[in-house]
Every structure is written in structure tokens, then in C-alpha cells.
Design a protein around this motif. Structure first.
Motif: not given
Length: 398
Positions: A61-65, A126-128, A367-370, A388-392
């Protein structure tokens, strides 16, 4: 549960994208138990609740640091001023810039600040995105700095994500201390840091080392208190000029040096020796129409980890899209799509001092992004498109 029939980009260090076709990921609670080719899946995981992902791509999953996502008001008027010819420094010295946001933020209560921040957070979700960093720095007094950090903590109570906070009291000199930066550091910034830390609101300490903000010796005094309190440091460095801020934060074993457009070879070497992450922020470069680019090739050659972030803020980067930040990092700065993806996953985690996320491996957070894409390069390639399809988050699917 078991995620199967997917293409996996593990982003493990030293393996590029770490692509595994026909992959699978076994999850137990909030953590990954196993990840690899589905043909190698241990029998013990085959009976778990199964989710067929239809060949989609799975990444960390992306991280905005680097964000300033909690603030009052906006600065659309200054955007117009800059388009009419005013420079960022001219706007700041005329009482605009950071100081104008300080006025709006001081006037806003916690619930107002939270309500205005959540739509910006939602755009990232919304972008994972699963983890964001949030800075203070628009209060510049003891009460409002703490208020901003409380709101940052409250975001995680209202949305499924993790929040890391950075105290940024050394962001600008408030109007009431004009011409007295040293007095501001001693009278307000350091006491505000101590108060916020005592309340459990601070994960790291940041500063703005620049001619329109603070000199290295002033930042060093704030960093001394951070060390006393056991807090890691990071720094806005070399954005508009070269004051040696990157070397300063690297010398303190800092997590990151951010912006770094004017970084020189000595600064690159300092970051490389310390293992400090270089955080590139193309949204600010774009918005301010800068021409001095960060030394990506030199950073690459020296092996400096490079993160990419939105720098979401009301003045120089009103950006709430990590996908667009990736595209900008590639198009404007000549990072590769692989570097850009590492920049919002593995290296972004490192810039926050996190070791339990940012790549896909057993024991890490789930923490994953599909994504509805065939190859990870598509994430940096498209402009204004969210696949993005879904986010974990912590093993739960959203």
C-alpha cells in the motif's frame, strides 16, 4: 485469508519490482504469513478463506511520507499572484505564504480542522494509501501546534489508516516575532515541542532550513531538544537555496532530507553516509514553476534511497495524489517508474522510520493495494487516472 491468482510486486530491496507472476499472499490477522508463487504455496494455507484477484497486480500500500494535510483556509489567491509574476519569496515577505495559513489555522477549532482535512485524506485513501505523515507548523504557538497534532492523531480514529506526526514548529517566524527568529525558537518553538511531546503527540521533529525561515544553527538548537526527548529528526532542506541543511540532518542520523532541489555533492555524500532518505516533492516544484531540479542521477549513483511524497499543503503543493506525484517524479525529475514505486512504498516507510510495511514479506503488515493494471510501470505512466481496485489495511479489505 488467502489472496490468489494475482501478479505480485513485492518491492523487496535489491529485487527491482520483485515481480512474481501467478502469485499468492497468505494473511493472518493484520500481518502477512506467506507470499510467493502460488505453485509454492504451503499446504497449511490452502484451506484459508480464498479471494481470487483475477490476475490483478498487488503492491505494498502506498505511503505518503510528507504532508501538511491539517491546516486552515487555502491560498488560491496567492496562486493567482504567482501567476501574475510574484515569486514565492515575494509572497512570503509580503505577509502571505506560510504566515497567512497560520492566521487561518489559529482561528480554527479542532473539529473544523478535522472536517477540512478528511476530504484530502479521502483522496489519498482512494489511491490505496495506508499510512500518511502529518506535520504541524501552521500554529507557531504552543496551543495551535498541539491542536494540529491532536487533529492529526484523530484522523486515524475516523479513517482506516496509520498517521505519523512530525512537529514542525520551526516552519516560519510568526508575525509577532518578525526579525527575532532566535527569540521565537527559544520562547515558543522549543516550549511547544516539549509540551506536544509531553502529550504524546510527536513521532518526529522537522524544520524548514531556508533563508525565508531558519538558519542551520537555529534548526540545530531544535534538534538538540529532539535528541534530549529521544525523537528522530527530518528536515525541509535545500528547496530554494543551499544552506547545508541536508548535511545537518544527516549528521544527526536523520530520517530524511526533503525537497533537496539545491542539494550539492557534499550533501549527497552526507546523505549516503548516514543512510538518510532523500524525499523528492515534485508537486511543490511544479506549483512554484521551479527550474532547479533535485540531483537524481547523483543520488542514484551514491545509493541514496529516494522517496516520493505529495507535500500536500495549501500554498506550494495543493496535491492529494501520490499517483500524480509518481508521474511528476518520472517526467520532471527523470526517476524511473520502479524508483517512483519504491519511493511511495519501501523508501517512504524508511523516511518515517517504519520497518513493518513498505514491501511484501512474511511478518510485515498486510497493508496492500490491488490494481487493475498489468504491470507496475502503469502506475507512474498514466496521468489523472486511478486504477485502484481495492485496498487492504491491516488485513481488512476496503
Amino acid at each position: 485469508m488467502l489472496l490468489r491468482n494475482l501478479r505480485l510486486a513485492t518491492m523487496v530491496q535489491g529485487r527491482g519490482y520483485g515481480l512474481i507472476d501467478a502469485g499468492a499472499v497468505a494473511i493472518d490477522g493484520a500481518h502477512i504469513r506467506w507470499a510467493g508463487a502460488e505453485t509454492d504455496l504451503p499446504a497449511e494455507y490452502r484451506a484459508q478463506q480464498e479471494h481470487d484477484l483475477g490476475g490483478r497486480l498487488v503492491t505494498p500500500a502506498p505511503i505518503d511520507c510528507h504532508t501538511h494535510i491539517v491546516h486552515g483556509g487555502n491560498r488560491a489567491g496567492e496562486f493567482e499572484m504567482r501567476l501574475e509574476g510574484a515569486s514565492y519569496e515575494t509572497v512570503a515577505r509580503a505577509g502571505g505564504g506560510i504566515v497567512s495559513t497560520v492566521t487561518a489555522t489559529r482561528a480554527a477549532q479542532e473539529d473544523e480542522l478535522l472536517a477540512s482535512a478528511l476530504p484530502r485524506v479521502d483522496a489519498l485513501l482512494a489511491e490505496g494509501v495506508a499510512t500518511i505523515e502529518v506535520k504541524s507548523g501552521y500554529g507557531l504557538d504552543i496551543e495551535t501546534e498541539a491542536r494540529m497534532l491532536r487533529v492529526a492523531r484523530r484522523i486515524a480514529d475516523h479513517r482506516p489508516l496509520r498517521v505519523r506526526t512530525s512537529f514542525l514548529g520551526a516552519h516560519a517566524v510568526p508575525a509577532e516575532y518578525a526579525g527575532r527568529a532566535d527569540a521565537y525558537i527559544d520562547d515558543l518553538c522549543i516550549p511547544a515541542l516539549r509540551a506536544a511531546h509531553a502529550e504524546g503527540l510527536v513521532d518526529a521533529v522537522d524544520g524548514f532550513c531556508e533563508g525565508i525561515a531558519f538558519q542551520p544553527d537555529q534548526i540545530a538548537r531544535v534538534f538538540d531538544i529532539a535528541a534530549e526527548l529521544g525523537l528522530p529528526v527530518k528536515l525541509h532542506a535545500e528547496q530554494l537555496s543551499n544552506l547545508g541543511g541536508a548535511a545537518l540532518v544527516a549528521g544527526r542520523g536523520g530520517l530524511s532530507a526533503d525537497h533537496i532541489e539545491y542539494l550539492d555533492s557534499a550533501g549527497v555524500d552526507a546523505l549516503a553516509r548516514a543512510g538518510t532518505v532523500a524525499v523528492v516533492l515534485p508537486g511543490a516544484f511544479y506549483t512554484l514553476r521551479e527550474t532547479q531540479k533535485p540531483p537524481i542521477e547523483a543520488l542514484r549513483a551514491a545509493g541514496v534511497p529516494m522517496a516520493v511524497a505529495s507535500d500536500c499543503n495549501p500554498g506550494s503543493s495543493p496535491l492529494t495524489s501520490l499517483l500524480l506525484a509518481m508521474n511528476m517524479a518520472c517526467t520532471l525529475f527523470r526517476m524511473t517508474p520502479e524508483e517512483a514505486l519504491a519511493g511511495i512504498t519501501r523508501h517512504a516507510a524508511r523516511a518515517l522510520g517504519l520497518e513493518d510495511c513498505g514491501w511484501i514479506a512474511p511478518g510485515l503488515r498486510a497493508d496492500l493495494a490491488v490494481w487493475d493494471v498489468a504491470h507496475p510501470a502503469e502506475l507512474a505512466y498514466r496521468i489523472g487516472f486511478n486504477p485502484l481496485h481495492s485496498r487492504l489495511f491491516g488485513g481488512k479489505i476496503y
